[in-house]
Design a protein around this motif. Structure first.
Motif, PDB file in Angstrom:
ATOM      1  N   ALA A 114       0.843  -1.181   0.000  1.00 56.86           N
ATOM      2  CA  ALA A 114       0.000   0.000   0.000  1.00 56.86           C
ATOM      3  C   ALA A 114       0.876   1.228   0.000  1.00 56.86           C
ATOM      4  N   TYR A 133       1.218   4.515   1.666  1.00 52.59           N
ATOM      5  CA  TYR A 133       0.695   5.190   2.853  1.00 52.59           C
ATOM      6  C   TYR A 133       0.857   6.695   2.745  1.00 52.59           C
ATOM      7  N   ILE A 134      -0.268   7.399   2.966  1.00 50.70           N
ATOM      8  CA  ILE A 134      -0.229   8.862   2.982  1.00 50.70           C
ATOM      9  C   ILE A 134      -0.798   9.290   4.336  1.00 50.70           C
ATOM     10  N   GLY A 135      -0.148  10.183   5.002  1.00 47.70           N
ATOM     11  CA  GLY A 135      -0.649  10.612   6.308  1.00 47.70           C
ATOM     12  C   GLY A 135       0.529  10.965   7.193  1.00 47.70           C
ATOM     13  N   ILE A 136       0.312  10.950   8.506  1.00 47.61           N
ATOM     14  CA  ILE A 136       1.386  11.305   9.435  1.00 47.61           C
ATOM     15  C   ILE A 136       2.511  10.294   9.289  1.00 47.61           C
ATOM     16  N   GLN A 137       3.701  10.779   9.016  1.00 45.10           N
ATOM     17  CA  GLN A 137       4.829   9.882   8.756  1.00 45.10           C
ATOM     18  C   GLN A 137       5.391   9.367  10.079  1.00 45.10           C
ATOM     19  N   ASP A 138       4.720   8.370  10.636  1.00 41.05           N
ATOM     20  CA  ASP A 138       5.119   7.811  11.908  1.00 41.05           C
ATOM     21  C   ASP A 138       4.593   6.383  11.935  1.00 41.05           C
ATOM     22  N   ARG A 155       3.683   4.429  14.269  1.00 35.05           N
ATOM     23  CA  ARG A 155       2.549   4.144  15.149  1.00 35.05           C
ATOM     24  C   ARG A 155       1.241   4.605  14.506  1.00 35.05           C
ATOM     25  N   SER A 156       1.277   5.781  13.855  1.00 35.57           N
ATOM     26  CA  SER A 156       0.089   6.269  13.148  1.00 35.57           C
ATOM     27  C   SER A 156      -0.284   5.307  12.030  1.00 35.57           C
ATOM     28  N   ALA A 157       0.727   4.863  11.305  1.00 35.90           N
ATOM     29  CA  ALA A 157       0.472   3.989  10.167  1.00 35.90           C
ATOM     30  C   ALA A 157      -0.123   2.669  10.636  1.00 35.90           C
ATOM     31  N   LEU A 176      -1.948   2.226  13.263  1.00 32.11           N
ATOM     32  CA  LEU A 176      -3.317   2.458  13.724  1.00 32.11           C
ATOM     33  C   LEU A 176      -4.307   2.622  12.583  1.00 32.11           C
ATOM     34  N   THR A 211      -5.918  -2.732   0.568  1.00 34.77           N
ATOM     35  CA  THR A 211      -4.672  -2.859  -0.178  1.00 34.77           C
ATOM     36  C   THR A 211      -4.839  -3.737  -1.404  1.00 34.77           C
ATOM     37  N   VAL A 270      -7.070  12.176  -0.174  1.00 31.67           N
ATOM     38  CA  VAL A 270      -6.071  12.319   0.888  1.00 31.67           C
ATOM     39  C   VAL A 270      -4.745  12.781   0.315  1.00 31.67           C
ATOM     40  N   GLU A 297      -2.836  16.212   1.260  1.00 29.34           N
ATOM     41  CA  GLU A 297      -1.507  16.257   1.870  1.00 29.34           C
ATOM     42  C   GLU A 297      -0.620  17.306   1.197  1.00 29.34           C
ATOM     43  N   PRO A 313      -4.250  16.709   9.296  1.00 29.99           N
ATOM     44  CA  PRO A 313      -4.792  15.367   9.552  1.00 29.99           C
ATOM     45  C   PRO A 313      -5.235  15.226  11.010  1.00 29.99           C
ATOM     46  N   GLN A 358      -6.508  11.749  12.445  1.00 31.76           N
ATOM     47  CA  GLN A 358      -5.431  10.759  12.592  1.00 31.76           C
ATOM     48  C   GLN A 358      -4.599  11.041  13.847  1.00 31.76           C
ATOM     49  N   GLN A 403      -4.370   8.378  17.079  1.00 34.06           N
ATOM     50  CA  GLN A 403      -3.103   7.880  17.614  1.00 34.06           C
ATOM     51  C   GLN A 403      -2.960   8.243  19.089  1.00 34.06           C
TER      52      GLN A 403
END
Lengths: 268, 451
Positions: free
Chosen positions: A116, A118-123, A125-127, A129, B342, B363, B367, B428, B431, B435
């Protein structure tokens, strides 16, 4: 002229009064400091990393003097610091082994693929979740660098999508082991050069589907070891460092080459 | 009784794509892979083994523990394997793989009509438990637990959730039009368990046909004095449990409490229909309604699908991906609460209420436009929980989790995504909160474990 004299007299008087006061309060409220605590503190590295379990090097020094912590309790300083502290405390030092972080994954972009984008917070733990697995291997390193962000010594970097530890810079504080959502990072003895670089607990065919550098649980290493130091549990090989003599025979035989010599292969 | 809650957003619905397509029964041809863990709680224990032949409705995995539910077979055939397969969440999980013989032979006793008068309340709950019914709204909480609160006399409202506020999804709209009687019979069964309760069917007013059809069906029922159909304002997240309770019972309650504590039980209309089938016809939950939609799908539609069907087979049945369009994002669920998939070669589970295939990834676009907070306060205006997302994000940024939890009530966040939707700076926010909540809860569990 008289202004000068008056000023001089007043200042001298004030100085005398304050001086006497300071000496008096100094004696009255004197706190005994254990000289040993100061000496022990001087021996400690002063990173205040908290790896010993105390709030910092000061707290650790106090604990050692109070007998609440062993003289070899500092994982960062290793044997040399333990020896120095033992000298101060006048006790024999136990064997203190310096340990360093080791990432149990070899799945870089050459041997496995992301399933996949992944787009979003680059961390990491976030990924994690977000509910989906970015990597095709459910156990592998995500490479977003949660460990990099917590490392106080900048000893970890992400190379080709996998976190790699620089063993010279690592102080063994263990913060990265807690930051990794996949639980991939272990502390291993600094002098140990043989380690299993995979965490996939699936069966062989499943592992082969997702990664060419994964442990398939073939048991060849177990058969090879003369010291009963390597065992396969849940389709994954583990090394017992108290028995391992670092002969490297298991690494030679490993078909997937997941047993590695970190000092050779994993330098940054 | 009000028609809406405070706050909320108005995302474009895109319901026109599929809302006029009637429900179709979907019969898959290939093998079925049924995950043994479908909702919240412990995975069920498989009770069949390789080589066994199974029938439609046969329990293939039994609940293991308190919060766990039975899993029934959705086809007849032979068990090919019990192995790890990639599931809709993108992770691998244990699945019972069944080779479908295409006959759909039902198991003994399924489909035989029970005399409802003879059943006691305990029998009803036992039947719901055996059928493995879980909340079909998305969370997947075992329904029998929801139906057995500590004090049944204190329940004032049974709310049938037909709001369907999530953009794109239309399957419950169609279900309410075609199975109005079944849903009302299900409501009557639930109302039997709660003597002081009043039934409310909550439907957003962008579904006039469904409201009409439910009202018409209600006219004929003997229970019409106890049940009412309530058209709600069209607003996201109207279909959230807390939003419905805030509107209908006019109470707001902290996250530590359950709806039953404030005298309400909210069930999705699909769940209520499943309860009726289970109690009256002994039919376990093995099929549910689902929408396949999105601007990348050729012929969007609504289906009754059995569990364990591959998503790719469903997409095929809709004519596949439109020509000249590349699939950029596949979502299980709608765009607000759904999560990205996926691969399309994964089996459908009970809680999958939609498959949304989009030609553009919003998204990704967002970004690129990400900037700092403008302090405009829009997130505060729309938060249905009355929180201040902007300050919460600040608290997380500086690592002040105590302020997040105790001063800003950050744990009350329901992750509806309204703040992220309106944020002009494209931050975001949801998100970040997801977390942070997970981190705080993990720390609490660790603390409780240490004690």
């Amino acid at each position: 002229m008289s202004t000068v004299i008056i000023t001089a007299v007043v200042i001298t008087l004030v100085g005398a009064v304050v001086g006497v006061g300071l000496v008096y309060t100094g004696k009255k409220f004197h706190v005994d400091v254990d000289q040993r605590e100061v000496d022990v503190r001087a021996c400690l590295p002063g990173n205040n990393c908290g790896a010993c379990g105390f709030a910092g090097c000061d707290a650790m020094a106090a604990a050692i003097v109070a007998g609440d912590a062993p003289t070899n309790g500092c994982p960062v300083g290793g044997q040399s610091v333990a020896d120095k502290i033992s000298d101060v405390m006048g006790v024999a030092a136990g064997a203190a082994e310096k340990r360093v972080a080791f990432v149990r994954c070899k799945g870089n972009c050459n041997v496995t693929k992301n399933q996949a984008n992944y787009i979003g917070i680059q961390d990491c733990r976030s990924a994690t979740l977000s509910g989906i697995s970015i990597t095709s291997c459910d156990f592998g390193c995500l490479g977003l660098g949660s460990c990099v962000n917590v490392c106080p010594e900048h000893a970890i970097s992400v190379v080709d999508g996998v976190a790699v530890v620089n063993r010279d810079k690592c102080i063994g504080c263990g913060l990265c082991t807690k930051a990794c959502p996949k639980g991939l990072i272990d502390l291993i003895p600094v002098n140990n050069y043989v380690a299993v670089q995979c965490s996939n607990k699936d069966r062989g065919p499943q592992v082969k589907k997702v990664c060419t550098a994964g442990c398939i649980g073939c048991m060849l290493c177990t058969k090879q070891c003369e010291f009963d130091a390597i065992h396969v549990v849940n389709n994954l090989a583990y090394i017992d460092y108290s028995k391992c003599t670092q002969c490297g025979k298991c690494a030679e035989k490993c078909p997937a080459k997941v047993i590695t010599l970190p000092h050779v292969s994993a330098e940054v | 009784m009000r028609v809406t809650f405070r706050g909320g957003v108005h995302p474009k619905g895109f319901k026109e794509l599929s809302r006029r397509v009637p429900l179709q029964k979907f019969d898959a041809k290939g093998e079925f892979a049924i995950p043994i863990s479908q909702g919240i709680g412990k995975p069920a224990k498989p009770v069949v083994s390789k080589g066994d032949s199974v029938l439609v409705g046969q329990i293939i995995a039994e609940a293991d523990g308190f919060v766990s539910s039975n899993v029934a077979s959705s086809c007849s055939g032979t068990v090919k394997a019990i192995e790890k397969r990639r599931t809709i969440s993108g992770l691998s999980a244990e699945c019972v793989v069944i080779e479908n013989d295409g006959l759909y032979t039902p198991v003994d006793g399924m489909g035989k009509k029970n005399n409802l008068e003879e059943l006691s309340n305990a029998d009803i709950i036992e039947k719901v438990k055996y059928a493995g019914i879980i909340g079909l709204g998305g969370a997947g909480f075992p329904t029998y637990l929801k139906l057995s609160p500590k004090n049944p006399e204190a329940i004032k409202y049974i709310i049938a959730n037909g709001a369907e506020c999530e953009p794109y999804i239309t399957c419950n709209d169609q279900l309410m039009q075609s199975e109005s009687d079944g849903i009302l019979e299900g409501m009557e069964i639930i109302l039997r368990l709660f003597p002081n309760a009043e039934g409310v069917v909550a439907i957003e007013d962008n579904k006039p046909e469904a409201i009409e059809s439910m009202k018409k069906a209600l006219e004929k029922r003997p229970s019409k004095a106890k049940i009412s159909v309530l058209p709600m304002k069209t607003k996201y997240p109207q279909g959230g449990e807390r939003s419905l309770i805030a509107a209908i019972a006019e109470v707001n309650y902290p996250i530590t409490k359950l709806p039953a504590d404030v005298g309400c039980i909210v069930q999705n209309v699909g769940t209520i229909y499943a309860i009726w089938r289970a109690v009256e016809y002994n039919e376990p939950l093995f099929r549910h309604v689902l929408t396949v939609t999105g601007d990348a799908v050729k012929n969007p539609g609504n289906f009754i699908v059995p569990d364990g069907v591959l998503v790719s087979e469903l997409v095929e049945a809709c004519g596949g991906i439109k020509e000249g369009v590349t699939l950029r994002k596949a979502l299980a669920g709608g765009p607000m609460m759904g999560f990205a998939m996926t691969s399309l070669d994964v089996p459908v589970v009970k809680t999958t209420n939609a498959v949304t295939l989009l030609a553009e990834d919003e998204v990704e676009k967002a970004e690129k436009q990400l900037t700092n907070c403008l302090h405009c306060g829009r997130c505060t205006t729309v938060c249905p929980q009355g929180l201040v997302p902007q300050l919460m994000a600040d608290a997380v940024h500086v690592g002040d989790l105590e302020r997040y939890e105790y001063k800003l009530y950050g744990l009350e966040c329901i992750s509806c995504g309204s703040c992220t939707y309106v944020c002009p700076a494209k931050r975001p926010l949801t998100q970040i909160f997801k977390q942070t909540k997970a981190e705080i809860m993990a720390a609490k569990r660790a603390k409780a474990g240490a004690k």
